[in-house]
Design an enzyme around this catalytic site. Sequence first.
Site, PDB file in Angstrom:
ATOM      1  N   ASP A   1     -60.882  57.969 -17.164  1.00  0.00           N
ATOM      2  CA  ASP A   1     -60.204  56.765 -16.702  1.00  0.00           C
ATOM      3  C   ASP A   1     -60.533  56.493 -15.236  1.00  0.00           C
ATOM      4  O   ASP A   1     -60.886  57.407 -14.482  1.00  0.00           O
ATOM      5  CB  ASP A   1     -58.684  56.911 -16.855  1.00  0.00           C
ATOM      6  CG  ASP A   1     -58.256  57.030 -18.308  1.00  0.00           C
ATOM      7  OD1 ASP A   1     -58.966  56.500 -19.178  1.00  0.00           O
ATOM      8  OD2 ASP A   1     -57.209  57.659 -18.560  1.00  0.00           O
ATOM      9  N   LYS A   2     -60.387  55.267 -14.831  1.00  0.00           N
ATOM     10  CA  LYS A   2     -60.686  54.869 -13.455  1.00  0.00           C
ATOM     11  C   LYS A   2     -60.005  55.777 -12.438  1.00  0.00           C
ATOM     12  O   LYS A   2     -60.626  56.196 -11.447  1.00  0.00           O
ATOM     13  CB  LYS A   2     -60.241  53.411 -13.233  1.00  0.00           C
ATOM     14  CG  LYS A   2     -60.365  52.937 -11.797  1.00  0.00           C
ATOM     15  CD  LYS A   2     -59.816  51.528 -11.631  1.00  0.00           C
ATOM     16  CE  LYS A   2     -59.850  51.085 -10.174  1.00  0.00           C
ATOM     17  NZ  LYS A   2     -59.275  49.731  -9.997  1.00  0.00           N
TER      18      LYS A   2
END
EC number: 5.4.99.-
Length: 326
Positions: A146-147
């Site tokens: 995820d970011k």
Amino acid sequence: MTTQPADTDTPPERRATQVPFDAAGQRFDQVLAALYPEFSRSRLAAWIKSGDARLDGKTVRPREAVRGGESVELDVRLGIATDSAPESIALDLLYEDADVFVVNKPVGLVVHPGAGNPAGTLVNALLHRDPQLVALPRAGIVHRLDKDTSGALIVARTLQAHTALVEQLAARTIHRQYEAIVYGRLISGGTVDAPLDRHPVDRLRRAVVDTGKPAVTHYRVRERYRAHTAVECQLETGRTHQIRVHMAHARHPLVGDSLYGGSLRLPKGATPALAEALRGFKRQALHAERIVFAHPRTGDTVEAQAPRPADLAALIATLRQDAAEE
């Protein structure tokens, strides 16, 4: 944005070999996969259909039975697998050779271009580092983070390496270990075995759904604080948001995870320093700290360790200090 590999004006690479005599009676697509293991079965199937893979000079059906001894011709057309542009973005490499990178992804770096993030992603950075990755699906990235999750991420540099690593991922033989800070004082570790799929209402989220894909997360206690716990998580599967959803499902959501953890919770009697640290931690407290896999060409074990990022280290130090003052 990524696309399927497309033909270009570059002439294909012609490869030729012979069907082994002991393969008599097998399907052509099975024989082709055994002869060219560096290519995925789906890619080989497409080449059979297009006539780029031929048996005795003829286009045949995938299920055509071979006799043994026939000639096999393969026109290798890799084309362009991504239309993203290279960008000069710094990369921290934990491991590098001619076949694979292991990247230490920083917090805030999006892995793949998409809606809202057309550029400035890990894909763009990788294409600048190695322009040949343009011919690989997703610029060689075989899994994702995820970011706002930091840590180790594998990138294949050749098509053979990509195929082998995707197979390892599907076989669950890539060992992925994470560090997380969760709400609550856990007494012991455990396993969350709960299928995941898209949330039935909120399409940005994932949820535990009976009809979802199998998902298994193992966790163990590393360190307890006054109202939080540091845990080590190991994945059997790699579903989107898996650790975040599973720990929330276990009623111990990750600190800083606004999507699954709800609003900020300050422990009773928290020191001013801890209150400030928790308010200031604006991402999920999750770090992919270790990854172990078989080298896609040699089979040797590759292990990469990503150092704990500064923001997570500072949070842990504050939690320790708060616990000491209890």
